[in-house]
Design a protein around this motif. Structure first.
Motif, mmCIF file in Angstrom:
data_model
loop_
_atom_site.group_PDB
_atom_site.id
_atom_site.type_symbol
_atom_site.label_atom_id
_atom_site.label_comp_id
_atom_site.label_asym_id
_atom_site.label_seq_id
_atom_site.Cartn_x
_atom_site.Cartn_y
_atom_site.Cartn_z
ATOM 1 N N SER A 1 -29.681 39.428 -11.961
ATOM 2 C CA SER A 1 -29.535 38.997 -13.354
ATOM 3 C C SER A 1 -28.472 37.901 -13.391
ATOM 4 O O SER A 1 -28.456 36.998 -12.562
ATOM 5 C CB SER A 1 -29.191 40.210 -14.232
ATOM 6 O OG SER A 1 -29.134 39.819 -15.567
ATOM 7 N N SER A 2 -27.532 38.007 -14.322
ATOM 8 C CA SER A 2 -26.500 36.980 -14.481
ATOM 9 C C SER A 2 -25.517 37.487 -15.526
ATOM 10 O O SER A 2 -25.856 38.367 -16.328
ATOM 11 C CB SER A 2 -27.141 35.675 -14.978
ATOM 12 O OG SER A 2 -26.162 34.777 -15.459
ATOM 13 N N GLU B 1 -26.810 37.732 -19.055
ATOM 14 C CA GLU B 1 -27.543 38.798 -19.745
ATOM 15 C C GLU B 1 -26.694 39.324 -20.899
ATOM 16 O O GLU B 1 -27.197 40.016 -21.765
ATOM 17 C CB GLU B 1 -27.970 39.930 -18.792
ATOM 18 C CG GLU B 1 -26.850 40.835 -18.321
ATOM 19 C CD GLU B 1 -27.350 42.123 -17.650
ATOM 20 O OE1 GLU B 1 -28.261 42.050 -16.814
ATOM 21 O OE2 GLU B 1 -26.806 43.198 -17.979
ATOM 22 N N LYS C 1 -32.674 36.286 -18.609
ATOM 23 C CA LYS C 1 -31.711 37.243 -18.049
ATOM 24 C C LYS C 1 -31.509 38.425 -19.002
ATOM 25 O O LYS C 1 -31.345 39.564 -18.556
ATOM 26 C CB LYS C 1 -30.378 36.551 -17.732
ATOM 27 C CG LYS C 1 -30.498 35.461 -16.663
ATOM 28 C CD LYS C 1 -31.012 35.979 -15.330
ATOM 29 C CE LYS C 1 -31.059 34.904 -14.253
ATOM 30 N NZ LYS C 1 -31.583 35.390 -12.963
ATOM 31 N N LYS D 1 -32.370 42.500 -18.158
ATOM 32 C CA LYS D 1 -31.503 43.671 -18.423
ATOM 33 C C LYS D 1 -32.336 44.858 -18.898
ATOM 34 O O LYS D 1 -32.241 45.963 -18.358
ATOM 35 C CB LYS D 1 -30.445 43.308 -19.468
ATOM 36 C CG LYS D 1 -29.599 44.483 -19.900
ATOM 37 C CD LYS D 1 -28.563 44.040 -20.937
ATOM 38 C CE LYS D 1 -27.585 45.165 -21.247
ATOM 39 N NZ LYS D 1 -28.189 46.217 -22.059
ATOM 40 N N SER E 1 -29.177 46.140 -11.389
ATOM 41 C CA SER E 1 -29.040 44.676 -11.364
ATOM 42 C C SER E 1 -27.677 44.278 -10.814
ATOM 43 O O SER E 1 -26.708 45.039 -10.915
ATOM 44 C CB SER E 1 -29.138 44.081 -12.777
ATOM 45 O OG SER E 1 -30.446 44.128 -13.267
ATOM 46 N N GLY F 1 -25.113 41.154 -11.673
ATOM 47 C CA GLY F 1 -24.866 40.069 -12.621
ATOM 48 C C GLY F 1 -23.837 39.120 -12.019
ATOM 49 O O GLY F 1 -22.629 39.299 -12.234
ATOM 50 N N THR G 1 -25.957 47.258 -14.502
ATOM 51 C CA THR G 1 -25.710 45.905 -14.000
ATOM 52 C C THR G 1 -24.299 45.877 -13.432
ATOM 53 O O THR G 1 -23.327 46.156 -14.141
ATOM 54 C CB THR G 1 -25.825 44.860 -15.116
ATOM 55 O OG1 THR G 1 -27.151 44.878 -15.643
ATOM 56 C CG2 THR G 1 -25.518 43.462 -14.588
ATOM 57 N N PHE H 1 -21.579 43.643 -12.478
ATOM 58 C CA PHE H 1 -21.137 42.254 -12.611
ATOM 59 C C PHE H 1 -20.224 41.901 -11.440
ATOM 60 O O PHE H 1 -19.252 42.602 -11.176
ATOM 61 C CB PHE H 1 -20.421 42.044 -13.950
ATOM 62 C CG PHE H 1 -21.361 42.087 -15.122
ATOM 63 C CD1 PHE H 1 -22.226 41.023 -15.362
ATOM 64 C CD2 PHE H 1 -21.415 43.190 -15.952
ATOM 65 C CE1 PHE H 1 -23.139 41.069 -16.418
ATOM 66 C CE2 PHE H 1 -22.316 43.245 -17.015
ATOM 67 C CZ PHE H 1 -23.181 42.184 -17.247
ATOM 68 N N THR I 1 -16.909 38.103 -17.415
ATOM 69 C CA THR I 1 -17.372 38.847 -18.607
ATOM 70 C C THR I 1 -16.223 39.521 -19.358
ATOM 71 O O THR I 1 -16.464 40.323 -20.258
ATOM 72 C CB THR I 1 -18.420 39.910 -18.193
ATOM 73 O OG1 THR I 1 -18.018 40.515 -16.973
ATOM 74 C CG2 THR I 1 -19.795 39.304 -18.040
#
Ligand code: NAD
Length: 269
Positions: free
Chosen positions: A153-154, A157, A171, A175, A194, A196, A252, A254, A260
């Motif tokens: 993902s990223s 999301e 993205k 999620k 995921s 991210g 996710t 990250f 974030t």
């Protein structure tokens, strides 16, 4: 060489550059047999070179060309992998791209281009992987899970991104695709998570880090004070693919140096 993924068969999409390459090498270094997926003739030589590097380091794998947005090609990639190696244990849904435009100038073709590869491509590959996990059944000598899927993902999301509506929508879609599949297949012992990434140095975002000025600007978004490298993502992928993360499902992770954490608010106290 480690052995956390010994003899497990992993398909890594978009593995001929950037994060996919880092992930493919990291999985192979833990004993996985890696299918290095490349999208077109243009990336064939790069994929072969990566496979050679994997083999020189003692790993195993093949190169397989396939456009992840094409159902027949995705099905053929899984069929060939199963024919050669018996099954698939790990899917890393990594292939992705950007096709940016200010929203009022974005064409339908640009929208569809990004959604069809970044989101539909993940749907097509995840569906084939889950079908194979269910067909094959448990292999307790290999893993506690029936199968593992990692969706690339990223941070986008969760972080909106002006000028990149197609990419951010893809993205955001990943999620809930990932979480829904994780919910649906947890009872079957399939783990789906995921990664991210924040800003990782790869060709996709070269203009954001390849001059000192650009990198300094980028670093204002990264509390940890460095731009990420593909190894950062490779290590996270090994953990999510291995039994070390056996109780982790539907999250996710990250890997973003704190991007974030809304760093713009850190001086706003
Ligand atoms: P990259 O451009 O180096 O790699 C993308 C890969 O996807 C390439 O190998 C490309 O050939 C492949 N690809 C594109 N279209 C394809 C298709 N139709 N079928 C199969 N493969 C296809 O960029 P990257 O940074 O390594 O990106 C990998 C993933 O990581 C993407 O999903 C991207 O959105 C995500 N990501 C990257 C960053 C970053 O900072 N680099 C941050 C967040 C998320």
């Amino acid at each position: 060489m480690g052995n956390k993924l010994q003899n497990q068969v992993a398909i890594v999409t978009g593995a001929s550059s950037g994060i996919g390459t880092g992930v493919a090498k990291a999985l192979a270094a833990e004993g996985a047999i890696v299918v290095v997926n490349n999208s077109s003739e243009h990336s064939h030589d790069a994929a072969i070179q990566i496979l050679n590097e994997i083999k020189s380091a003692g790993g195993q794998g093949i190169v397989y060309q396939c456009d992840v947005s094409k159902e027949d090609q995705v099905q053929a990639m899984f069929a060939e992998t199963i024919k050669q190696f018996g099954t698939v244990d790990i899917l890393v849904n990594n292939a992705g791209l950007q096709d940016d435009a200010p929203f009022t100038e974005m064409t339908l073709a640009q929208w569809n281009h990004v959604i069809s590869i970044n989101l539909t491509g993940q749907f097509l590959c995840a569906r084939e992987a889950i079908r194979e996990f269910l067909r094959r059944g448990m292999q307790p000598e290999k893993s506690l899970a029936l199968g593992k899927i990692i969706c690339m993902s990223s941070v986008h999301e969760v972080i909106p991104w002006a000028g990149h509506a197609n990419y951010a929508a893809s993205k955001g879609g990943i999620k809930l695709l990932m979480q829904t599949l994780a919910q649906e297949f947890a009872p079957k012992k399939i783990r789906i998570n995921s990664i991210g990434p924040g800003a990782i140095k790869t060709p996709i975002n070269k203009e954001a880090w390849d001059t000192p000025e650009a990198e300094a600007k980028l670093l204002t978004l990264i509390p940890y004070g460095r731009v990420g490298i593909t190894d950062d993502i490779g290590k996270a992928a090994v953990w999510l693919a291995s039994d070390d993360s056996d109780y982790v499902n539907g999250v996710t992770l990250f890997v973003d140096g704190g991007m974030t954490l809304f760093p713009g608010f850190s001086t706003n106290g």
